[in-house]
Design an enzyme around this catalytic site. Structure first.
Site, short mmCIF file in Angstrom:
data_model
loop_
_atom_site.label_atom_id
_atom_site.label_comp_id
_atom_site.label_asym_id
_atom_site.label_seq_id
_atom_site.Cartn_x
_atom_site.Cartn_y
_atom_site.Cartn_z
N CYS A 2 0.82 -1.21 0.00
CA CYS A 2 0.00 0.00 0.00
C CYS A 2 0.86 1.26 0.00
CB CYS A 2 -0.89 0.02 1.23
SG CYS A 2 -1.93 -1.43 1.36
N ARG A 27 5.82 -1.13 -6.06
CA ARG A 27 5.77 -1.94 -4.84
C ARG A 27 4.69 -3.01 -4.89
NH1 ARG A 27 7.33 1.51 0.16
NH2 ARG A 27 9.18 2.42 -0.69
N TRP A 75 -2.95 -2.88 -1.47
CA TRP A 75 -2.60 -4.29 -1.62
C TRP A 75 -3.47 -5.01 -0.60
CZ3 TRP A 75 -0.04 -8.06 1.46
CH2 TRP A 75 0.44 -9.17 0.74
N ASN A 111 -2.58 2.61 5.48
CA ASN A 111 -1.68 1.46 5.33
C ASN A 111 -1.59 0.79 6.69
OD1 ASN A 111 -1.16 2.40 2.80
ND2 ASN A 111 1.01 2.87 3.16
N GLY A 112 -1.54 -0.53 6.70
CA GLY A 112 -1.40 -1.24 7.97
C GLY A 112 -2.60 -2.14 8.21
N GLU A 499 17.49 -19.25 -2.70
CA GLU A 499 17.19 -17.99 -3.37
C GLU A 499 16.81 -18.24 -4.84
OE1 GLU A 499 16.39 -15.15 -2.74
OE2 GLU A 499 16.94 -13.85 -4.39
N LYS A 503 13.28 -17.13 -6.49
CA LYS A 503 13.18 -16.29 -7.69
C LYS A 503 12.26 -16.95 -8.72
CE LYS A 503 14.23 -13.24 -6.62
NZ LYS A 503 14.66 -12.95 -5.34
N GLU A 506 8.59 -16.85 -7.62
CA GLU A 506 8.05 -15.48 -7.59
C GLU A 506 7.61 -14.99 -8.97
OE1 GLU A 506 10.04 -12.73 -4.18
OE2 GLU A 506 11.43 -13.51 -5.66
N HIS A 522 16.41 -38.23 1.55
CA HIS A 522 15.50 -38.33 2.70
C HIS A 522 14.08 -37.87 2.34
CE1 HIS A 522 18.86 -39.44 5.17
NE2 HIS A 522 19.52 -38.33 4.82
N LYS A 621 6.38 -5.31 -3.09
CA LYS A 621 7.80 -5.04 -2.97
C LYS A 621 8.20 -4.80 -1.52
CE LYS A 621 11.93 -4.13 -4.42
NZ LYS A 621 12.70 -5.35 -4.67
C1 G6P Z 1 8.99 -8.77 0.02
C2 G6P Z 1 9.71 -8.63 -1.31
C3 G6P Z 1 10.98 -9.49 -1.29
C4 G6P Z 1 11.85 -9.12 -0.11
C5 G6P Z 1 11.08 -9.21 1.21
C6 G6P Z 1 11.87 -8.58 2.36
O1 G6P Z 1 8.49 -10.06 0.14
O2 G6P Z 1 8.88 -9.03 -2.37
O3 G6P Z 1 11.70 -9.28 -2.49
O4 G6P Z 1 12.95 -9.97 -0.07
O5 G6P Z 1 9.86 -8.47 1.11
O6 G6P Z 1 12.00 -7.21 2.11
P1 G6P Z 1 13.14 -6.29 2.68
O7 G6P Z 1 12.83 -4.93 2.13
O8 G6P Z 1 13.02 -6.33 4.18
O9 G6P Z 1 14.44 -6.83 2.22
#
Ligand code: G6P
Length: 626
Positions: A2, A27, A75, A111-112, A499, A503, A506, A522, A621
């Site tokens: 948001c 975002r 959001w 927001n929140g 990671e 990716k 996502e 396992h 984001k």
């Molecule tokens: C969201 C983003 C990720 C990010 C995570 C943590 O899920 O989509 O890409 O890694 O938040 O965000 P930060 O800003 O704390 O690294």
């Protein structure tokens, strides 16, 4: 996530509101809207579940104008992403239904998350308030209206005292055309100071080009803005002095240049981002991590802290959590400091055993992630006050709330899937490892010089890895037809496998899981068929022979392997075995290189599947709610 923009001016603020929203667009959001005080019509509102550009077209065609207004990208948390749940929300008094109720008096964006919204909703309904959304936000609009006796600032102050949870809000009122009132607790909100006009935003970036004079509001602040003045009350209700800071003008809407997406651009920016992050690092000194005080680098000193601590606790979410997982290997093998890495949202709610001699390290791209901030505060409440953040935003709450800081210089990251922030975090964490090793007398001078040399060579090494893109595209064409994938790594590269899997899921929506390769037999081996591509990160390290045995286990079951192998690993392409040869062996720093082909694999697979790479469905984001 948001976003909020608000403005009180003597000029039409609609373009400022819309432009502010477009700067926050990256975002992630699912609806957007704005409300202005339109002199003849009282409060006028436009909302859409489409993009900010469509909101702009809509307000233009409806000739919406105003001197005072608020705007929002939503959001969804409470209630589906539909127009009637989009912000701004209006307060409605009694009437047959929300539409026939008396005209809205209060408009609000939020927001929140309000945790006691159900109890408040029931109480307001009993008083005749009509609800037209499923959101927790609408409750706040009615609550403010219920307290309103001619002064919006007082009504907001009274209402927020009843809220439990996290909020940043901006509010306008039909009866006070020149005023915007904001308040924050748990979610970020800044005040922008202009000449004869004032602004509110959830991030200073939204005000780029409008003003660079920013006040970071503090927990519990309520702010009253009018074109010619502003006024802040602190948590105790008394007038509060807050420093006006000049922020570096940067626009979220960075140019794409020759790239098709921000994710691609940001992957290719990594050599520059690492070079910038390491700029000025002449030697390993604790001062690199000194706190950022009110006036630049005059905050707490890292020297004493590094000598005092004997443990590290890393707290982070998402991609930042995986950089912490990699750092654990460095911190324990190089600095010999026991290190624990925790997902912030887990740590904050579990019973743990605090140790005041712990260095609490938060890792965050945005510096505003709600769970990471809450975990930090939780650690502090348990008596752990030695705190350090590795963060990409120098003005963020994380930097302000941690004693020490290392600011990565990845630059603004727009793609929701984090790439350059990750590698710069790794660079910052490796420097931290060396600085702690040095503070503990465990870093021989020769090693310091060697590591610095290798770090400085990283941008060149990264360029060579990026040149592998055509080969990765070949892999991506095959992955685009799959629905599942496994990622394997061992030791330091297990977090890189995690990671890589993150990716891929996502941005492509392919189900991907990562395993420490030794765990394969396992359980996950049962999943292996020709339809399940298995990616393996295979640097030439001490675990190589073990990893090769794991790869044989996959091949023996007809699994198809995609291996990122260093030279001299004697892993060759063949039937069911696709190998990309990494240009250089990079020892302990190799995670920074091996992650890059995995980023490219996710990016190009997404391209082949036609997904919205920079704004994947359902994701945000900067996650500023729990
Ligand atoms: C969201 C983003 C990720 C990010 C995570 C943590 O899920 O989509 O890409 O890694 O938040 O965000 P930060 O800003 O704390 O690294």
């Amino acid at each position: 996530m948001c976003g909020i923009v608000g403005a009180a001016s003597h000029r039409d603020i609609v373009p400022i509101l819309v432009q502010g929203l477009s700067r926050l667009e990256y975002r992630g959001y699912d609806s957007c809207g704005l409300a202005v005080h339109a002199s003849a019509r009282g409060l006028a509102r436009t909302r859409t579940t489409s993009r900010v550009a469509d909101l702009m077209a809509q307000v233009q065609s409806e000739h919406v104008q105003g001197l005072t207004g608020i705007a929002h990208t939503r959001w969804a948390t409470h209630g589906a992403p539909v127009v009637h749940n989009a912000h701004p929300h209006f307060s409605h008094g009694t009437g047959a239904d929300a539409e026939t109720a008396r005209p809205a008096r209060v408009a609000l964006v939020h927001n929140g998350i309000i945790e006691n919204h159900e109890a408040l909703r029931a109480a307001l309904q009993a008083r005749g308030y009509l609800f037209s959304s499923q959101t927790d936000t609408e409750v706040i609009a009615h609550l403010i209206d219920s307290h309103y006796q001619g002064d919006l600032f007082e009504a907001v102050t009274a209402a927020v005292a009843q809220l439990h949870g996290a909020y940043a809000i901006a509010v306008i009122c039909r009866d006070e055309p020149q005023r915007v009132v904001g308040a924050r607790a748990g979610s970020p909100l800044v005040l922008g100071v202009g000449q004869g006009e004032h602004f509110l935003a959830s991030d200073a970036m939204a005000l780029a080009g409008v003003t660079d004079q920013i006040v970071y509001l503090e927990e519990g602040d309520v702010v009253d803005l009018q074109p010619g003045r502003y006024w802040i009350a602190g948590r105790d209700g008394r007038p509060a002095e807050r420093k006006v800071r000049t922020v570096q003008a940067h626009s979220g809407a960075a140019e794409l240049g020759p790239y098709r997406h921000y994710m691609q651009k940001e992957i290719f920016e990594q050599p520059r981002a690492i070079a910038d992050t390491l700029e000025g690092v002449e030697g390993i000194v604790p001062e690199l991590f000194d706190g950022i005080g009110q006036d630049g680098r005059t905050g707490a000193s890292a020297h004493r802290v590094f000598q005092a601590i004997d443990k590290v606790l890393i707290l982070a979410c998402g991609t930042s959590y995986y950089s912490g997982c990699a750092a654990k290997y460095w911190l324990e093998s190089v600095a010999k400091i026991p290190t624990q890495v925790e997902i912030a949202s887990e740590y904050r709610y579990r019973d743990s055993v605090p140790d005041p001699k712990t260095l609490v390290v938060t890792i965050s791209q945005s510096g505003e992630t709600a769970d990471t901030l809450a975990a930090l505060r939780h650690a502090q409440s348990l008596g752990m006050h030695e705190t350090l953040t590795i963060c990409n935003v120098a003005t963020s709450a994380m930097v302000r709330e941690c004693k020490l800081a290392y600011i990565t210089r990845a630059g603004v990251e727009i793609g929701v899937a984090s790439t350059k922030a990750f590698t710069t975090q790794l660079a910052g964490l490796f420097l931290l490892t060396l600085a702690l090793a040095q503070a503990k007398g465990r870093l021989p001078e020769a090693d310091e010089a060697r590591w610095l040399h290798e770090m400085r060579h990283l941008p060149v090494a990264l360029q060579k890895v990026l040149a592998l893109e055509p080969q990765v595209i070949g892999w991506a064409e095959q992955f685009a037809r799959k629905e599942n994938a496994l990622f394997l790594g061992r030791g330091l590269h297990y977090p890189i496998a995690m990671e890589g899997a993150l990716k891929l899921k996502e941005v492509t929506y392919i189900h991907a899981e990562a395993y420490a390769a030794g765990e394969l037999k396992h359980g996950p081996l049962a999943l292996v068929t020709a339809e399940m591509p298995v990616v393996a990160v295979a640097p030439n390290d001490a675990l190589l022979e073990k990893l090769k045995s794991n790869l044989q286990e996959v091949r023996a079951r007809g699994g198809v392997l995609y291996v990122l192998a260093d030279a001299d690993t004697r892993i060759e392409s063949g039937e069911g075995m696709h190998v990309i040869r990494m240009p250089e062996h990079y020892g302990l720093l190799s995670p920074l290189l091996h992650v890059v082909p995995l980023q490219l694999l996710a990016y190009h697979t997404a391209g082949a599947r036609g997904t919205d790479v920079d704004k994947p469905r359902n994701l945000a984001k900067s996650v500023t709610v729990e």
